[in-house]
Scaffold this motif. Sequence first.
Motif, PDB file in Angstrom:
ATOM      1  N   LEU A 192       0.839  -1.191   0.000  1.00 35.07           N
ATOM      2  CA  LEU A 192       0.000   0.000   0.000  1.00 35.07           C
ATOM      3  C   LEU A 192       0.877   1.245   0.000  1.00 35.07           C
ATOM      4  O   LEU A 192       1.953   1.252   0.614  1.00 35.07           O
ATOM      5  N   ASP A 193       0.414   2.277  -0.709  1.00 35.42           N
ATOM      6  CA  ASP A 193       1.108   3.556  -0.665  1.00 35.42           C
ATOM      7  C   ASP A 193       0.341   4.469   0.277  1.00 35.42           C
ATOM      8  O   ASP A 193      -0.728   4.959  -0.056  1.00 35.42           O
TER       9      ASP A 193
ATOM     10  N   LEU B  33      -2.174   9.363   2.644  1.00 39.49           N
ATOM     11  CA  LEU B  33      -3.272   9.093   3.574  1.00 39.49           C
ATOM     12  C   LEU B  33      -2.860   9.289   5.031  1.00 39.49           C
ATOM     13  O   LEU B  33      -3.686   9.177   5.926  1.00 39.49           O
TER      14      LEU B  33
ATOM     15  N   GLN C 167      -4.996  11.514   7.600  1.00 38.73           N
ATOM     16  CA  GLN C 167      -6.280  10.904   7.973  1.00 38.73           C
ATOM     17  C   GLN C 167      -6.066   9.712   8.916  1.00 38.73           C
ATOM     18  O   GLN C 167      -6.742   9.570   9.926  1.00 38.73           O
TER      19      GLN C 167
ATOM     20  N   GLN D 220     -12.182   2.579   5.171  1.00 34.04           N
ATOM     21  CA  GLN D 220     -12.690   3.580   4.234  1.00 34.04           C
ATOM     22  C   GLN D 220     -11.577   4.507   3.750  1.00 34.04           C
ATOM     23  O   GLN D 220     -11.535   4.883   2.575  1.00 34.04           O
ATOM     24  N   ILE D 221     -10.676   4.849   4.652  1.00 31.77           N
ATOM     25  CA  ILE D 221      -9.560   5.720   4.251  1.00 31.77           C
ATOM     26  C   ILE D 221      -8.646   4.997   3.269  1.00 31.77           C
ATOM     27  O   ILE D 221      -8.215   5.568   2.262  1.00 31.77           O
ATOM     28  N   LEU D 222      -8.399   3.705   3.535  1.00 30.34           N
ATOM     29  CA  LEU D 222      -7.540   2.932   2.628  1.00 30.34           C
ATOM     30  C   LEU D 222      -8.162   2.791   1.247  1.00 30.34           C
ATOM     31  O   LEU D 222      -7.470   2.684   0.245  1.00 30.34           O
ATOM     32  N   GLU D 223      -9.496   2.798   1.208  1.00 28.81           N
ATOM     33  CA  GLU D 223     -10.170   2.728  -0.094  1.00 28.81           C
ATOM     34  C   GLU D 223     -10.171   4.077  -0.814  1.00 28.81           C
ATOM     35  O   GLU D 223     -10.715   4.194  -1.908  1.00 28.81           O
ATOM     36  N   GLY D 224      -9.629   5.086  -0.133  1.00 30.78           N
ATOM     37  CA  GLY D 224      -9.523   6.393  -0.755  1.00 30.78           C
ATOM     38  C   GLY D 224     -10.765   7.260  -0.638  1.00 30.78           C
ATOM     39  O   GLY D 224     -10.917   8.232  -1.365  1.00 30.78           O
ATOM     40  N   ARG D 225     -11.654   6.911   0.285  1.00 35.75           N
ATOM     41  CA  ARG D 225     -12.845   7.745   0.469  1.00 35.75           C
ATOM     42  C   ARG D 225     -12.459   9.060   1.152  1.00 35.75           C
ATOM     43  O   ARG D 225     -11.504   9.095   1.920  1.00 35.75           O
ATOM     44  N   PRO D 226     -13.218  10.128   0.901  1.00 38.03           N
ATOM     45  CA  PRO D 226     -12.903  11.408   1.550  1.00 38.03           C
ATOM     46  C   PRO D 226     -13.206  11.359   3.054  1.00 38.03           C
ATOM     47  O   PRO D 226     -13.995  10.532   3.515  1.00 38.03           O
TER      48      PRO D 226
END
Lengths: 225, 219
Positions: A125-126, A130, A133, A187-193
Amino acid sequence: MGFLIQLRVLLWKDLLSELRGKELISMMAFFGLLVLVIFNFAFEPGSAEAAHLGSGILWVAFTFAGVLGLNRSFLLEKESEGLQGLLLSPVDRGVLYLGKLGGNFLFMLLVEALILPFFALFFNLDLWLLLPQLALVAILSTLGFTAVGTLFAAMSAQAKSRELLLPTLLLPIVVPVIVAAVKSTGQILEGRPLAEVAQWLKLLLAFDLLYLVVSFLIFEYVVEE
Amino acid sequence: MNKLSDLVSRISAALASVFTFVALYAIFIVVPPEQKMGIIQKIFYFHVPAAWISFLSFGVVFVASILYLWKQEERYDQLAHASGEIGLVFCTLVLITGPIWGRPVWGVWWTWDSRLTTTLVLWLIYVAYLMVRAYGGNRGPRYGAVLGIVGFLDVPIVYFSIRWWRTIHPPPVTLAPSMVVTLLISLVAFTLLYLCLLLQRVAQERMKDEIDWLKRQER
């Protein structure tokens, strides 16, 4: 002002003793790393499933490492009669609690920071972008976890079956923290705001405030003879 | 056991048995089975009152725990201990009757729905409560009181966290009048039974403490 000075002295005492030995933090971080490695045997590495389960595994590692650290936090005081000395000193019991909490909180946060790069490495993971957050979620969750944890650690340190008692008491109570941390990290790992995660952050904040106040008030009944 | 609590205990025992018979009659003879679910829905008249009693008794643990820490009087601790034990028994009943209903209706024994999960977490908290009481040594009562307070405050937060996580438990529905009456009778019967058990258990604890005290006197 006396309150802040007392708090600083209490906190510095724990930080200094840890800086001299570095036993606690290195063991906690190593244990967290082991949890990450062992969980990787449960599924195909690199699969979509792995990415989905990632946040859960990360928080299992943090939680177990945290329990390990909390178990030690009052044990050292107990072994060297330090707790008695603290109780004899003219410090309010609530301040004593905040001092111990501060140490446990910082140690656990540091351990999380040490485990996170390995998590990113193992799960490909990059996380750079992130980080803010994730840090926010980690701070709120860790605060709630250690707020209750410090109270219970003081109890279990004085019981016979101490290493067993702490997780037994703590884990059912911190279920909301773990649910919120796992969900919001996912949710953060999925790139959600961040706005989508806000509901979980509010829940964590409510938990933190409630248990900071309750533990602050109850702590004296736990340590007093 | 003092006279008043003995009298109340006897009266509640008598009334509980009367209400239980009436409730059983209403549940199995009077009230019609639910249209879609059929006979299995009748477990609802046991499931809901058991859930109510477990919440009630954990509420009593909460209040008694605060009073115990504040006033340091044994009787509050005895009350909290007795109520915690009974609450756990009824909470276990909720967790047993729920899956018996869920299996034919949902097709699975267990699902991670919000109310099921919350009840399970509640059950775990009060198992921990009884454990810390049993293994906490002479500080057991005080540690129990801490958990009695912290644990009860946790219930709404657990509920919301798990509700946002996922939920499929049937929402409260409008019931036929005969069903409401049956449920109410069952609730009264369970509450009277709780009262009776609580008073008996408290009296037993008090007797135990008295015997311990007498033993120490003899030495």
